[in-house]
Design a protein around this motif. Structure first.
Motif, PDB file in Angstrom:
ATOM      1  N   SER A  16       0.835  -1.201   0.000  1.00  0.00           N
ATOM      2  CA  SER A  16       0.000   0.000   0.000  1.00  0.00           C
ATOM      3  C   SER A  16       0.869   1.250   0.000  1.00  0.00           C
ATOM      4  O   SER A  16       2.019   1.232   0.441  1.00  0.00           O
ATOM      5  CB  SER A  16      -0.919   0.015   1.233  1.00  0.00           C
ATOM      6  OG  SER A  16      -0.132   0.073   2.425  1.00  0.00           O
ATOM      7  N   LEU A  61       0.049   5.311   1.063  1.00  0.00           N
ATOM      8  CA  LEU A  61      -0.920   6.277   1.580  1.00  0.00           C
ATOM      9  C   LEU A  61      -0.283   7.658   1.677  1.00  0.00           C
ATOM     10  O   LEU A  61       0.865   7.795   2.100  1.00  0.00           O
ATOM     11  CB  LEU A  61      -1.417   5.858   2.965  1.00  0.00           C
ATOM     12  CG  LEU A  61      -2.084   4.485   3.107  1.00  0.00           C
ATOM     13  CD1 LEU A  61      -2.455   4.228   4.562  1.00  0.00           C
ATOM     14  CD2 LEU A  61      -3.319   4.382   2.212  1.00  0.00           C
ATOM     15  N   GLU A  89      -4.808   8.772   2.536  1.00  0.00           N
ATOM     16  CA  GLU A  89      -5.534   8.508   1.287  1.00  0.00           C
ATOM     17  C   GLU A  89      -4.757   7.490   0.449  1.00  0.00           C
ATOM     18  O   GLU A  89      -3.524   7.538   0.368  1.00  0.00           O
ATOM     19  CB  GLU A  89      -5.720   9.799   0.496  1.00  0.00           C
ATOM     20  CG  GLU A  89      -6.566  10.855   1.200  1.00  0.00           C
ATOM     21  CD  GLU A  89      -8.022  10.442   1.332  1.00  0.00           C
ATOM     22  OE1 GLU A  89      -8.537   9.792   0.397  1.00  0.00           O
ATOM     23  OE2 GLU A  89      -8.633  10.746   2.372  1.00  0.00           O
ATOM     24  N   ASP A  90      -5.486   6.605  -0.215  1.00  0.00           N
ATOM     25  CA  ASP A  90      -4.895   5.531  -1.008  1.00  0.00           C
ATOM     26  C   ASP A  90      -4.358   6.076  -2.333  1.00  0.00           C
ATOM     27  O   ASP A  90      -5.112   6.346  -3.267  1.00  0.00           O
ATOM     28  CB  ASP A  90      -5.942   4.441  -1.270  1.00  0.00           C
ATOM     29  CG  ASP A  90      -5.368   3.232  -2.007  1.00  0.00           C
ATOM     30  OD1 ASP A  90      -4.163   3.230  -2.323  1.00  0.00           O
ATOM     31  OD2 ASP A  90      -6.136   2.280  -2.258  1.00  0.00           O
TER      32      ASP A  90
END
Length: 254
Positions: free
Chosen positions: A65, A67, A71-72
């Motif tokens: 991931s 971020l 927020e992605d």
């Protein structure tokens, strides 16, 4: 405070024999105001990390991931990442025929800020930034990167950085192809942006020479697609003396 969090990032590219993994689990946190130098031998995955964060379609994220302020980032398109505050200064900036530098910069600023900058204020802002980078004012009317020297391309990248004021600046091999004078001028531009304390900087480099001008808070050694050692600025001095040989255990292509 803006924070970029990279967790267990895996990235592949399509090769003749099928998908080939380049990043093999990268963990890194870059906070606003910090400067992180990513160093390592050719083929270790440094540029892959930079372009993956920016959303280059050549690279496929297969795990992990990213971020930005929670927020992605990986769910965002390339332009959404830019508007969110992710900036990439490319090692080999592309030409954009038919688009002047001045139009390009104002269009980019409008997209980032959500409204067009007031013309009088904007012109003054651009002129001051160009003067600080020792760029001829006539440069603004040339087509983006068309016929630019290597030094002019890099100064234009830093001009964008100064005017667009991102949250996270990813600088991929910014020192590549620069002579001593151009390196100093470009580094001074980066340091002006850093001095605001409002940007987190990820400085990707193969050599330590740019670090004589830009002192990083953290240095990370990349090898075979992951970070294998981290430390302070003194780690760069160690790499200057000893090289990367002890870290190389086979690698992925950038």
């Amino acid at each position: 405070m803006a924070t970029l969090e990279i967790r267990d990032l895996h990235v592949s590219v399509e090769a003749e024999t099928g998908p080939r993994e380049i990043l093999r689990g990268v963990d890194l946190t870059v906070k606003q105001g910090e400067t992180h130098a990513i160093m390592g031998p050719n083929g270790s995955g440094k540029s892959t990390l930079a372009y993956s964060l920016a959303g280059h379609p050549k690279y496929t994220v297969t795990g992990g991931s990213v971020l930005l302020d929670g927020e992605d980032v990986l769910a965002m398109s390339v332009d959404e990442r830019a508007r969110a505050g992710v900036f990439l200064a490319m090692q080999y900036p592309v030409e954009v025929p038919g688009v002047s530098v001045s139009n390009f910069l104002r269009t980019a600023a409008t997209a980032i800020r959500g409204e067009a900058p007031k013309l009088r204020t904007w012109v003054k802002e651009v002129k001051e930034a160009m003067a600080a980078l020792q760029m001829d004012p006539a440069f603004a009317e040339r087509n983006v990167n068309e016929g630019f020297s290597g030094g002019e391309k890099k100064r234009h990248e830093i001009l964008q950085l100064e005017l667009l004021k991102p949250k996270i600046a990813i600088l991929d091999e910014t020192d590549s192809g620069l002579d001593v004078d151009a390196l100093r001028i470009v580094s001074e531009g980066i340091n002006r942006v850093r001095s605001t304390g409002e940007v987190g900087t990820l400085l990707v480099t193969h050599y330590t020479r740019i670090l004589r001008y830009i002192k990083p808070d953290h240095v990370h050694v990349f090898a075979a697609g992951r970070i294998v050692e981290s430390g302070g600025a003194e780690l760069a001095d160690k790499l200057e003396e000893e090289g990367y040989e002890s870290y190389v255990k086979g690698g992925a292509s950038e």
